[in-house]
Design a protein around this motif. Structure first.
Motif, PDB file in Angstrom:
ATOM      1  N   ALA A 222       5.337  -0.037   7.502  1.00  0.00           N
ATOM      2  CA  ALA A 222       5.799   0.841   6.429  1.00  0.00           C
ATOM      3  C   ALA A 222       7.172   1.412   6.758  1.00  0.00           C
TER       4      ALA A 222
ATOM      5  N   ARG B  50       2.856   0.353  11.253  1.00  0.00           N
ATOM      6  CA  ARG B  50       2.004   0.043  10.093  1.00  0.00           C
ATOM      7  C   ARG B  50       2.658  -0.989   9.188  1.00  0.00           C
TER       8      ARG B  50
ATOM      9  N   ALA C 256       3.220   5.813  -2.984  1.00  0.00           N
ATOM     10  CA  ALA C 256       4.447   6.521  -3.350  1.00  0.00           C
ATOM     11  C   ALA C 256       4.598   6.643  -4.858  1.00  0.00           C
TER      12      ALA C 256
ATOM     13  N   PHE D 161      -1.301   7.073   2.118  1.00  0.00           N
ATOM     14  CA  PHE D 161       0.143   7.015   1.866  1.00  0.00           C
ATOM     15  C   PHE D 161       0.533   7.977   0.738  1.00  0.00           C
TER      16      PHE D 161
ATOM     17  N   GLU E 296       0.824  -1.210   0.000  1.00  0.00           N
ATOM     18  CA  GLU E 296       0.000   0.000   0.000  1.00  0.00           C
ATOM     19  C   GLU E 296       0.861   1.264   0.000  1.00  0.00           C
ATOM     20  N   GLN E 297       1.945   1.244   0.755  1.00  0.00           N
ATOM     21  CA  GLN E 297       2.834   2.408   0.763  1.00  0.00           C
ATOM     22  C   GLN E 297       3.478   2.605  -0.603  1.00  0.00           C
ATOM     23  N   ASP E 298       3.906   1.517  -1.229  1.00  0.00           N
ATOM     24  CA  ASP E 298       4.510   1.622  -2.554  1.00  0.00           C
ATOM     25  C   ASP E 298       3.512   2.157  -3.577  1.00  0.00           C
TER      26      ASP E 298
ATOM     27  N   GLU F 122       0.717  11.439   2.181  1.00  0.00           N
ATOM     28  CA  GLU F 122       1.859  11.568   3.083  1.00  0.00           C
ATOM     29  C   GLU F 122       3.169  11.686   2.307  1.00  0.00           C
ATOM     30  N   VAL F 123       3.371  10.776   1.360  1.00  0.00           N
ATOM     31  CA  VAL F 123       4.620  10.781   0.589  1.00  0.00           C
ATOM     32  C   VAL F 123       4.713  12.033  -0.274  1.00  0.00           C
TER      33      VAL F 123
END
Length: 418
Positions: free
Chosen positions: A370, A368, A216, A312, A211-213, A315-316
């Motif tokens: 992450a 998380r 991003a 995410f 999810e973070q990727d 945020e990123v």
């Protein structure tokens, strides 16, 4: 108008296909040609690669031919050492509109490599003034910046469609917050543009949480659109660059997940790893198998976004935008701004050992799952810093973070995130 490399990428984008690419390189001419021939014969949307050897990366152009003459192997193709006619013959009948070839090299002083790739009829390569200096070299950053400026101007002047892929999204391969990867990739793109290049790609390395990727990669596209709207660019995803799973099943699962990540985020190209990454330099057969695996896994309908992915992204993007704006505000010349940013700690690579890296920033895997700032040092972050504020790392904790992804997949736990 675009060259072979960019036209193939654009055609894949129009078809909704991810173009796959190996990191393959061999010292012997006949083996390198056989590898390229077999990759070109796969019937997939694919880019060929000449990955250069470690001697060439440090400017030693004599030892490669001595080792080959002694019957020894190299870990890549010595482009500068081999006669230009030999490389042109190697590429004959292979390199073309349906099979562009990129030179991947790893050197902080790239002019000789650029001169040779142009001489043999190629125009696509990779690297960057930061991303090929701080992880791989002890060369002073200011010297690398000057060398890359000269090299970019050379490529722009000697080719109509010169293409450089920023390696900025792959710094150290792991344990780097995505906002810094995004920021460095975009800043190197700005550097390339300032020195005359109109065709480029921006890299991003798969991290520890899907999810973070996904967030991003969306942020990378947003920021690139803001700063590089007047040049031709695309995004290339790297399968995880850190310690790789040791089991074939674990490695294959990670490769499949990286291909799905590329599909779900609209990445036009993907640099593929093989199931043997953990223990040997991959063979031609292992590269071919990985390309087939990745191409198959990247097919299908992209997964929709989720609230967590959106969070995410926000945020990123906020972090990366502030970093980029701060760096570009230091000086009109992008190279000067990059050098000043590292001197002041505005750019600081966690766990980077280069003398020009302040080394105050750290990265953790947070609650998380992450990648997050342990401490940002002097890197500007929006709204103040609310991270983990980790002052130091015990060796066992760092070891656990370095092995986090490999252990996850070797234990058969399924994808990191959804």
């Amino acid at each position: 108008m675009a060259g072979h490399f960019d036209r193939l990428i654009a055609a894949g984008r129009d078809r909704g296909e991810v173009v796959v690419q190996p990191r393959m390189g061999f010292g012997k001419l006949e083996v390198m040609r056989d590898g390229l021939f077999q990759v070109a014969s796969l019937g997939l949307p694919v880019v060929g690669t000449l990955t250069l050897d470690s001697y060439t990366r440090v400017g030693d152009y004599t030892t490669p031919l001595e080792r080959l003459a002694a019957g020894e192997e190299l870990n890549g193709y010595p482009l500068v050492s081999h006669p230009a006619d030999a490389t042109r013959a190697l590429l004959a009948g292979l390199h073309g509109p349906q099979f562009p070839v990129q030179v991947r090299h790893g050197t902080a002083l790239p002019l000789r490599v650029f001169q040779k790739l142009v001489e043999v009829g190629l125009d696509a390569t990779e690297g960057g003034p930061v991303s090929y200096c701080l992880p791989y070299s002890r060369l002073p950053l200011a010297q690398a910046v000057a060398a890359w400026a000269e090299s970019c101007r050379y490529l722009a002047g000697e080719t109509e469609h010169g293409h450089i892929e920023s390696f900025g999204g792959c710094l150290l391969g792991q344990l780097c917050p995505p906002s810094l990867l995004v920021a460095i990739a975009v800043l190197e793109g700005c550097f390339f543009k300032q020195h005359g290049l109109r065709h480029m790609s921006l890299s991003y390395a798969q991290g520890v949480l899907a999810e973070q990727d996904r967030g991003a990669l969306r942020a990378l596209r947003t920021l690139a659109g803001e700063h590089l709207s007047d040049v031709n660019w695309h995004v290339v995803l790297y399968t995880y660059m850190g310690l790789f799973p040791k089991t074939p099943d674990g490695a294959a699962a990670l490769i499949r997940d990286s291909a799905r990540l590329a599909r779900d985020t609209g990445c036009e190209r993907m640099i593929v790893k093989t199931v043997s990454e953990a223990w040997q330099i991959p063979t031609i057969a292992e590269n071919l198998a990985a390309l087939r695996l990745s191409a198959e896994a990247s097919r299908g309908t992209p997964a929709p976004s989720t609230p967590l992915v959106d969070a995410f992204h926000d945020e990123v993007l906020a972090e990366a935008r502030l970093i980029v704006d701060t760096v570009l505000g230091l000086a009109p010349d992008v190279g000067t701004a990059l050098t000043m940013a590292f001197e002041r700690g505005v750019l600081d690579i966690p766990f980077g050992l280069h003398p020009d890296n302040v080394g105050a920033a750290t990265c953790v895997i947070d609650s998380r799952g992450a990648l997050a700032w342990g401490s940002p040092g002097k890197i500007p972050l929006p709204g103040g810093f609310a991270g983990a504020r980790v002052e130091e790392f015990a060796s066992d904790r760092l070891h656990a973070m370095l092995n986090h992804v490999a252990n996850h997949y070797d234990n058969g736990a399924g994808p990191t995130g959804t």
